[in-house]
Design a protein around this motif. Structure first.
Motif, PDB file in Angstrom:
ATOM      1  N   SER A 111       0.843  -1.206   0.000  1.00  0.00           N
ATOM      2  CA  SER A 111       0.000   0.000   0.000  1.00  0.00           C
ATOM      3  C   SER A 111       0.874   1.251   0.000  1.00  0.00           C
ATOM      4  O   SER A 111       2.079   1.180   0.263  1.00  0.00           O
ATOM      5  N   GLY A 112       0.228   2.378  -0.216  1.00  0.00           N
ATOM      6  CA  GLY A 112       0.940   3.650  -0.148  1.00  0.00           C
ATOM      7  C   GLY A 112       1.457   3.918   1.252  1.00  0.00           C
ATOM      8  O   GLY A 112       2.558   4.459   1.434  1.00  0.00           O
ATOM      9  N   THR A 113       0.671   3.542   2.230  1.00  0.00           N
ATOM     10  CA  THR A 113       1.089   3.727   3.627  1.00  0.00           C
ATOM     11  C   THR A 113       2.361   2.926   3.904  1.00  0.00           C
ATOM     12  O   THR A 113       3.301   3.429   4.537  1.00  0.00           O
ATOM     13  N   ASN A 116       5.377   4.733   2.475  1.00  0.00           N
ATOM     14  CA  ASN A 116       5.884   5.868   3.234  1.00  0.00           C
ATOM     15  C   ASN A 116       6.625   5.426   4.491  1.00  0.00           C
ATOM     16  O   ASN A 116       7.662   6.005   4.829  1.00  0.00           O
ATOM     17  N   HIS A 158      -0.579  13.459   4.075  1.00  0.00           N
ATOM     18  CA  HIS A 158      -1.135  12.133   4.362  1.00  0.00           C
ATOM     19  C   HIS A 158      -0.280  11.427   5.404  1.00  0.00           C
ATOM     20  O   HIS A 158      -0.787  10.802   6.335  1.00  0.00           O
ATOM     21  N   GLU A 193      -1.569   7.998   8.681  1.00  0.00           N
ATOM     22  CA  GLU A 193      -0.727   6.801   8.665  1.00  0.00           C
ATOM     23  C   GLU A 193      -0.415   6.320  10.074  1.00  0.00           C
ATOM     24  O   GLU A 193       0.624   5.725  10.332  1.00  0.00           O
ATOM     25  N   GLU A 199       4.416  15.758  -1.103  1.00  0.00           N
ATOM     26  CA  GLU A 199       3.241  14.981  -1.528  1.00  0.00           C
ATOM     27  C   GLU A 199       2.687  15.571  -2.825  1.00  0.00           C
ATOM     28  O   GLU A 199       2.364  16.753  -2.881  1.00  0.00           O
ATOM     29  N   ASN A 208      -3.313  15.278  -1.363  1.00  0.00           N
ATOM     30  CA  ASN A 208      -4.629  14.723  -1.039  1.00  0.00           C
ATOM     31  C   ASN A 208      -5.511  15.741  -0.303  1.00  0.00           C
ATOM     32  O   ASN A 208      -6.563  16.154  -0.802  1.00  0.00           O
ATOM     33  N   ASP A 264       5.917  11.381  -1.677  1.00  0.00           N
ATOM     34  CA  ASP A 264       4.704  10.573  -1.566  1.00  0.00           C
ATOM     35  C   ASP A 264       3.870  10.862  -2.806  1.00  0.00           C
ATOM     36  O   ASP A 264       3.120  11.835  -2.860  1.00  0.00           O
ATOM     37  N   ALA A 323       1.430   9.075  -4.251  1.00  0.00           N
ATOM     38  CA  ALA A 323       0.279   8.173  -4.363  1.00  0.00           C
ATOM     39  C   ALA A 323      -0.456   8.424  -5.686  1.00  0.00           C
ATOM     40  O   ALA A 323      -0.842   7.490  -6.383  1.00  0.00           O
ATOM     41  N   ARG A 324      -0.626   9.727  -6.028  1.00  0.00           N
ATOM     42  CA  ARG A 324      -1.290  10.101  -7.288  1.00  0.00           C
ATOM     43  C   ARG A 324      -0.345  10.893  -8.195  1.00  0.00           C
ATOM     44  O   ARG A 324      -0.749  11.865  -8.833  1.00  0.00           O
ATOM     45  N   CYS A 343       0.676   4.765  -5.974  1.00  0.00           N
ATOM     46  CA  CYS A 343      -0.351   3.740  -5.799  1.00  0.00           C
ATOM     47  C   CYS A 343      -0.842   3.210  -7.144  1.00  0.00           C
ATOM     48  O   CYS A 343      -1.174   3.996  -8.042  1.00  0.00           O
ATOM     49  N   LYS A 355      -5.298   3.278  -6.842  1.00  0.00           N
ATOM     50  CA  LYS A 355      -6.201   4.442  -6.848  1.00  0.00           C
ATOM     51  C   LYS A 355      -6.713   4.667  -8.264  1.00  0.00           C
ATOM     52  O   LYS A 355      -7.367   3.786  -8.810  1.00  0.00           O
TER      53      LYS A 355
END
Ligand SMILES: *Cc1c(COP(=O)(O)O)cnc(C)c1O
Length: 351
Positions: free
Chosen positions: A59-61, A64, A85, A90, A138, A142, A171, A173-174, A199, A202
């Motif tokens: 996962s993204g978590t 990180n 995030h 987290e 990030e 988010n 980070d 994620a996107r 990620c 997502k």
């Protein structure tokens, strides 16, 4: 009635091509490094990011926390945005598992950290101080409504961190949403960060998984920490197969999600009593607030009854995230349903 779920882009189901790829995936034991599909995804991801190596993670978590563990020692301090995030969602993993002090600096509404604030947050060498060793950015952001850090800003802040001996973890994620919004290859956007995680699960639509990329020695350390965290998976090619399809088929189409988010934002802004909670909508996240007098919980409940799911935390703005399972016709339908529910609640409040 079709239920339209805009709570997050994580609600996306694997595409038909992904299910087919999962069915046909060649697999092996990835803890032994023997899953050809995982190895292919990791190489592909590293190449996309312009890094030497990649690692499939759960996962993204997990990405990180692995970044913190692999960049820092126990007792170090890291600099993180106060809307990040990593700071909010987290479970305090950096402190709990990494023994790392999290120092926040304010995020502005576009997800940026002011360079002067970063400089002030980085500690001098002093017997009293923990060493500052990592800066975390990030992109897209988010909690700042999917705002995008551009190449110049990212480079400037990375240079500033490097000049003071810090590594940078991005980070991302996107991060593909950011690259598509800016119209630049993603590797340009992550070039100066030592590590980047993104990620698959997502907007890219894969069922599970993220990838973290960096130098070979970094990824070697990351692999060890992934094992420590219980993230060493066996025939993970089942997961990686969908990830490969995600990278091959789901990146360029993110532009459609961005167009749908703008369409939604414009529609919302046109409803009396509803106001956008962000200056612009560059990617797939739309945040908005409603006029006081209408209870957020009731609004969310009323929308659920008509088949619209939105994100909401008490006191915070409402959040809608577009993704490949939501079409532009769905957006028009959502707007009609939101307007009807909102009008009804407002009239009731005025009675
Ligand atoms: C979703 C998200 C994560 C965490 O990813 P999970 O896969 O849900 O653990 C990390 N950072 C950002 C910016 C995110 O949006």
């Amino acid at each position: 009635m079709k239920v339209i779920d805009l709570r997050s882009d994580t609600v996306t189901h694997p595409t038909t091509a992904m299910r087919q790829a999962i069915f046909e995936a060649e697999v092996g034991d990835d803890v032994y490094g023997e899953d050809p599909t995982v190895n292919r995804l990791e190489e592909m991801a590293a190449q996309r990011m312009g890094k030497d190596a990649g690692l499939l993670i759960t996962s993204g978590t997990q990405g990180n926390i692995i970044a913190v563990l692999a960049h820092c020692k126990h007792g170090d301090e890291i600099v993180v945005g106060d809307e990040a995030h990593m700071f909010w969602y987290e479970v305090g993993g950096a402190a709990a598992l990494g023994g790392v002090n999290i120092r926040t600096v304010p995020n502005d509404s576009s997800g940026r950290l002011n360079p002067d604030d970063i400089v002030r947050a980085i500690r001098d060498r002093d017997i009293h101080y923990p060493p500052t060793t990592l800066l975390c950015l990030e992109n897209t952001h988010n909690r700042c409504g999917g705002m995008v850090l551009d190449v110049d800003y990212t480079n400037q802040v990375c240079d500033l961190a490097h000049a003071r001996g810090l590594d940078v973890h991005l980070d991302g994620a996107r991060i593909f949403n950011a690259a598509i919004a800016l119209g630049v290859p993603v590797l340009v956007l992550v070039e100066r960060a030592e590590s980047v995680s993104f990620c698959l699960s997502k907007g890219l639509g894969a069922p599970v998984g993220s990838v973290i990329c960096g130098s070979k020695p970094f990824i070697e350390r990351a692999r060890k920490f992934r094992k420590m965290l219980g993230g060493g998976m066996r025939q993970a090619g089942i997961i990686a197969a969908a990830g490969i399809v995600a990278l091959e088929t789901m990146v360029d189409r993110l532009a459609e999600d961005h167009a749908n988010a703008r369409r939604l934002a414009e529609g919302l802004a046109g409803i009396e009593g509803i106001r956008l909670a962000q200056e612009s909508v560059p990617t797939n996240i739309v945040m908005f607030v409603v006029s006081p007098g209408v209870s957020g919980a009731e609004f969310i409940e009323g929308l659920k009854e008509v088949g619209v799911k939105l994100g909401f935390r008490n006191g915070g703005p409402f959040r809608a995230v577009t993704h490949y399972m939501v079409s532009s016709a769905d957006i028009d339908e959502v707007l009609a349903r939101i307007e009807a529910v909102y009008k009804e609640l407002r009239q009731r409040a005025q009675r």
